[in-house]
Write a protein that holds these residues in place. Structure first.
Motif, PDB file in Angstrom:
ATOM      1  N   GLU A 176      -1.351  25.618  65.207  1.00 62.53           N
ATOM      2  CA  GLU A 176      -0.196  24.914  64.639  1.00 62.53           C
ATOM      3  C   GLU A 176       1.092  25.701  64.818  1.00 62.53           C
ATOM      4  O   GLU A 176       2.149  25.144  65.149  1.00 62.53           O
ATOM      5  N   GLU A 177       1.020  27.033  64.617  1.00 62.01           N
ATOM      6  CA  GLU A 177       2.204  27.883  64.788  1.00 62.01           C
ATOM      7  C   GLU A 177       2.680  27.879  66.234  1.00 62.01           C
ATOM      8  O   GLU A 177       3.890  27.822  66.512  1.00 62.01           O
ATOM      9  N   ARG A 205     -15.952  28.048  58.586  1.00 63.32           N
ATOM     10  CA  ARG A 205     -14.795  27.319  58.065  1.00 63.32           C
ATOM     11  C   ARG A 205     -13.538  28.183  58.104  1.00 63.32           C
ATOM     12  O   ARG A 205     -12.451  27.751  58.475  1.00 63.32           O
ATOM     13  N   GLU A 206     -13.712  29.457  57.683  1.00 62.43           N
ATOM     14  CA  GLU A 206     -12.582  30.382  57.656  1.00 62.43           C
ATOM     15  C   GLU A 206     -12.040  30.625  59.060  1.00 62.43           C
ATOM     16  O   GLU A 206     -10.818  30.625  59.287  1.00 62.43           O
ATOM     17  N   LYS A 207     -12.991  30.791  60.027  1.00 66.47           N
ATOM     18  CA  LYS A 207     -12.590  31.012  61.422  1.00 66.47           C
ATOM     19  C   LYS A 207     -11.856  29.781  61.965  1.00 66.47           C
ATOM     20  O   LYS A 207     -10.833  29.883  62.660  1.00 66.47           O
ATOM     21  N   PHE A 208     -12.403  28.605  61.626  1.00 68.07           N
ATOM     22  CA  PHE A 208     -11.781  27.356  62.095  1.00 68.07           C
ATOM     23  C   PHE A 208     -10.353  27.195  61.541  1.00 68.07           C
ATOM     24  O   PHE A 208      -9.433  26.806  62.246  1.00 68.07           O
ATOM     25  N   GLN A 209     -10.207  27.558  60.231  1.00 66.94           N
ATOM     26  CA  GLN A 209      -8.900  27.431  59.612  1.00 66.94           C
ATOM     27  C   GLN A 209      -7.883  28.365  60.267  1.00 66.94           C
ATOM     28  O   GLN A 209      -6.722  28.007  60.495  1.00 66.94           O
ATOM     29  N   GLU A 210      -8.368  29.605  60.586  1.00 62.45           N
ATOM     30  CA  GLU A 210      -7.475  30.572  61.232  1.00 62.45           C
ATOM     31  C   GLU A 210      -7.025  30.076  62.600  1.00 62.45           C
ATOM     32  O   GLU A 210      -5.856  30.180  62.976  1.00 62.45           O
ATOM     33  N   GLU A 211      -8.018  29.515  63.365  1.00 64.96           N
ATOM     34  CA  GLU A 211      -7.668  29.003  64.703  1.00 64.96           C
ATOM     35  C   GLU A 211      -6.692  27.826  64.605  1.00 64.96           C
ATOM     36  O   GLU A 211      -5.763  27.683  65.412  1.00 64.96           O
ATOM     37  N   GLU A 241      -7.516  22.613  75.765  1.00 66.20           N
ATOM     38  CA  GLU A 241      -8.471  23.718  75.784  1.00 66.20           C
ATOM     39  C   GLU A 241      -9.144  23.931  74.425  1.00 66.20           C
ATOM     40  O   GLU A 241     -10.315  24.284  74.347  1.00 66.20           O
ATOM     41  N   THR A 242      -8.451  23.684  73.366  1.00 62.22           N
ATOM     42  CA  THR A 242      -8.925  24.048  72.029  1.00 62.22           C
ATOM     43  C   THR A 242      -9.634  22.911  71.323  1.00 62.22           C
ATOM     44  O   THR A 242     -10.633  23.127  70.627  1.00 62.22           O
TER      45      THR A 242
END
Length: 435
Positions: free
Chosen positions: A87-88, A76-82, A56-57
């Motif tokens: 990963e978690e 970029r910040e949004k992508f890193q958060e997602e 899905e992602t």
């Protein structure tokens, strides 16, 4: 409780134990059909849930990465958060599945360990059962002869009188129980038969056997072999032809199979055939043999063997000696010299002096034991050819009259048919059909 009561007075309890053992064996056998082992922990893969989450992602992430325009700082910040969240979530899924797999693996492992202990116990019981069967088979001729004489004697009795006791004494002596034991048992029974009011054949039979068995138990002397933590030295004596060298060879094989380092010494240099025979047994058991030419000094062979055993850290040294009883003076000097050599190098040795006796010779074996005892101290007896003898009752006489323990018995011709003496297996095998 006497030996008789332990062996023959608790039949129901014995049968119950046998039934319980059989049930345990059936249960243990059923465990063989257990489930297949679980997959190794290393083969754990992502669960379907993790796969769906990635499916899905990842398209969105790939689309953003593949766009021509450079992503903004906000993107970029949004992508890193997602990515961090994804990963978690994956780690949590992996951790959860791994934990479940580990628990499952540990459970399976515990079950396998638990099951593995059961066969060990079952194997020990099987080994004891096989040994008792060997005793039973080896004593078949003795039991048959003893039983026939005993039953013929009882069939002829009309009353418990002096004639009865005289015939009983003769029957026991003819059965190789031994003169001393026969006299003791008969004298004691003169009183106990009246006290027990034993008038039937069955009552008399049981009373007589009980007296013999318990008398044998009263004279019990330690029958365990005196093994040391480091080097144990066995000195074997006995006349030619009784199975002395064969006994040494079989004992060497046993200790070799147990993982001990074994050495043989051919100190019967009087006969070249004795040396060759021991060398052959050494080959069969894969055990080295210290030898010298026929006619060499036996004590020199023993010295070389003791030195080799000490310097090369052997566990067991088995020494064969000559058996020339017809020349007792020379034999005594020879054994004394050998004993001095051993004690000079190992003050506590020899740890066992074993006299080999042929069971088929009956009362002759008693005479041999007496004569060898006059030559050298005897710590134990190896009774050979018990399987081919109708005179196994000689064991009772040896223990009762000589106070020397029977430590080893030959129960067959195979290399593994030499057993430690077990008085309960012996008594049960000898008398079971009379009770």
């Amino acid at each position: 409780m006497g030996l008789f009561d332990r062996l023959f007075g608790k039949k129901k309890e014995t049968e119950k134990v046998v039934e319980e053992v059989e049930v345990k064996e059936e249960v243990a056998g059923g465990n063989d059909e257990s489930e297949e082992h679980s997959e190794p922990v290393e083969d754990v893969i992502f669960s379907e849930q993790a796969g769906e989450l990635l499916n899905e992602t990842m398209p969105e992430i790939l689309a953003e990465l593949g766009s021509e325009s450079s992503p903004s700082d906000e993107e970029r910040e949004k992508f890193q958060e997602e990515s961090d969240v994804l990963e978690e979530e994956i780690k949590e899924i992996e951790s959860s599945e791994l934990a479940e797999e580990v628990v499952s693996w540990e459970k399976k492992n515990d079950e396998q360990l638990s099951e593995s202990s059961a066969p060990v116990e079952a194997q020990e019981e099987k080994t004891a059962h096989n040994l008792e069967e060997k005793y039973d088979k080896s004593l078949e001729k003795t039991r048959k002869t003893f039983g026939e004489r005993f039953n013929a004697f009882l069939a002829n009795f009309r009353s418990v009188d002096e004639e009865f006791f005289e015939e009983l004494e003769e029957t026991l002596i003819m059965s190789d129980v031994g003169v001393d034991l026969a006299l003791e048992v008969t004298e004691e029974l003169r009183h106990e038969a009246k006290l027990a009011n034993a008038k039937s054949q069955e009552a008399l039979r049981q009373l007589i056997v009980e007296k013999i068995v318990d008398k044998f138990d009263d004279e019990k002397v330690p029958s365990d072999l005196n093994l040391q933590e480091d080097l144990t030295v066995f000195l074997f004596v006995g006349v030619n032809g009784v199975g002395k060298t064969t006994t040494i060879g079989k004992l060497a094989h046993r200790y070799k199979e147990e993982g001990k380092k074994v050495l043989l010494a051919a100190a019967d240099t009087f006969r070249a055939g004795a040396i060759d025979q021991l060398v052959e047994w050494g080959k069969r058991s894969d055990v080295p043999v210290v030898t010298k030419a026929a006619g060499a000094d036996p004590a020199s062979v023993v010295f070389d063997a003791v030195e080799k055993a000490k310097t090369e850290n052997y566990d067991i040294l088995l020494i064969d000696t000559a058996g020339r009883l017809q020349n007792k003076d020379n034999l005594m000097k020879e054994l004394e010299k050998i004993g001095k050599i051993i004690k000079r190098e190992l003050p506590t040795a020899p740890h066992e002096v074993i006299l080999a006796l042929d069971a088929t010779t009956g009362q002759n074996a008693i005479q041999q034991a007496k004569e060898f005892s006059a030559v050298t101290p005897i710590s134990g007896i190896a009774l050979t050819k018990l399987d081919g003898s109708a005179k196994g009752g000689i064991v009772l006489s040896i223990v009762q009259s000589l106070k020397i323990p029977v430590k080893l018995v030959g129960l067959g011709e195979s290399i593994d048919d030499l057993a430690d003496f077990d008085e309960e297996f012996f008594v049960r095998g000898l008398f079971k059909e009379l009770i």
